[in-house]
Design an enzyme around this catalytic site. Sequence first.
Site, mmCIF file in Angstrom:
data_model
loop_
_atom_site.group_PDB
_atom_site.id
_atom_site.type_symbol
_atom_site.label_atom_id
_atom_site.label_comp_id
_atom_site.label_asym_id
_atom_site.label_seq_id
_atom_site.Cartn_x
_atom_site.Cartn_y
_atom_site.Cartn_z
ATOM 1 N N GLN A 186 16.131 35.494 25.434
ATOM 2 C CA GLN A 186 16.417 34.113 25.422
ATOM 3 C C GLN A 186 16.074 33.614 23.750
ATOM 4 O OE1 GLN A 186 16.889 32.034 27.534
ATOM 5 N NE2 GLN A 186 16.704 32.947 29.510
ATOM 6 N N TYR A 214 18.413 39.100 39.114
ATOM 7 C CA TYR A 214 18.776 39.170 37.982
ATOM 8 C C TYR A 214 17.574 39.069 36.918
ATOM 9 C CZ TYR A 214 22.508 36.748 40.379
ATOM 10 O OH TYR A 214 23.534 36.577 41.427
ATOM 11 N N ASP A 295 18.175 33.742 38.071
ATOM 12 C CA ASP A 295 18.572 33.314 36.557
ATOM 13 C C ASP A 295 19.875 34.243 36.479
ATOM 14 O OD1 ASP A 295 18.674 32.602 34.218
ATOM 15 O OD2 ASP A 295 17.177 33.771 33.327
ATOM 16 N N CYS A 320 22.336 28.668 33.250
ATOM 17 C CA CYS A 320 22.887 28.612 31.811
ATOM 18 C C CYS A 320 24.200 27.912 31.831
ATOM 19 C CB CYS A 320 22.988 30.052 30.931
ATOM 20 S SG CYS A 320 23.908 31.275 31.641
ATOM 21 N N GLU A 354 20.380 24.753 29.593
ATOM 22 C CA GLU A 354 19.827 25.456 30.513
ATOM 23 C C GLU A 354 19.325 24.415 31.250
ATOM 24 O OE1 GLU A 354 18.771 29.879 30.813
ATOM 25 O OE2 GLU A 354 19.821 28.856 29.285
#
Length: 362
Positions: A186, A214, A295, A320, A354
């Site tokens: 990140q 993920y 994610d 995202c 996000e």
Amino acid sequence: MTGTHFDPAGYDAQLAAKRERLAQLLAPFDAPQARVFESPREHYRLRAEFRLWRENEERFYAMFAPGDNRTPILIDDFPIASRQINDLMPRLKAGWQASTALSHKLFQVEFLTTLAGDALITLCYHRKLDAHWQAAAEPLAAELGVSLIGRAKGQRIVIGNDQVIEKLTVAGREYSYRQPEGSFTQPNGRVNEKMLAWAYEALGERSDDLLELYCGNGNFTLPLATRVRRVLATEISKTSVYAALGNLEDNRVGNVTLVRLSAEELTEALNEVRPFRRLQGIDLKSYAFGSVFVDPPRAGMDPDTCELTRRFERILYISCNPETLATNIAQLHDTHRIERCALFDQFPYTHHMESGVLLVRR
């Protein structure tokens, strides 16, 4: 810094536009008002990548506008990047300017830093690296106080470490993360901490098990594992799997089983479509899954994986890409409703955002 959209004075307006965009996308699903998590206005980005542009025997940090790789935007400083990156930029430049062994056919520089103060620099070359390069690179790395990696076709020379260590605090507990060079992390550390805290709170204290798809290097896995009985986590990237396993060990998190499978492969395994050798010794039927955490990449979940998540009472989803998030929610809306949603401003001064939702069974 020239030619970028860095505009702290306009931050509130651009964040309001993102809030409105997310609200419009989630409006068909009766979503509650999103909780908004702001970013620091500057020095928030922990990694940066620059091409180098040569003029009059001198190489400059450069960026290019989308679709134009001929007109460089020369960079002296980069206020969206961490203070550590800004401190290292001129010192690194002075180092390569003083050494032909370092500057010859150098075309790209990548910085990776952490809130904990660790730093790694990767130098990319259009030539084979030799002993002269290493002899020049080792004292430079020591002078800068960083790890240094030289990359060329078929070559990777590591001086120091090939990873950095990050430390993030969630609900009063500090977690340590290995972040290998070249793997996904990140970029906005402070907002990442806010994402972790939101997910931790949204999941709540549970007595059942969590499925995580993920999982990457275990960014969310570590704090979420403390909220449930057991976790089964999946990730397809070998580099991320090795980092996640190390992070679980470093943080003494012992209730997580990690398997290297894609979300699509795990879906096939849970549907008993076909067996996987990587699942040998793991009794999937012994898990009492109450929640699933996802994610996914920008493309979102594929329809089959999305259908798999429908089985769970609670779906905790970090995205995202709000467009693919909305597409996935549309597939799930007949069985699940949005109980919470959030906007995390990971990428100020861009249209990217996000977001997170907690979906619970109707």
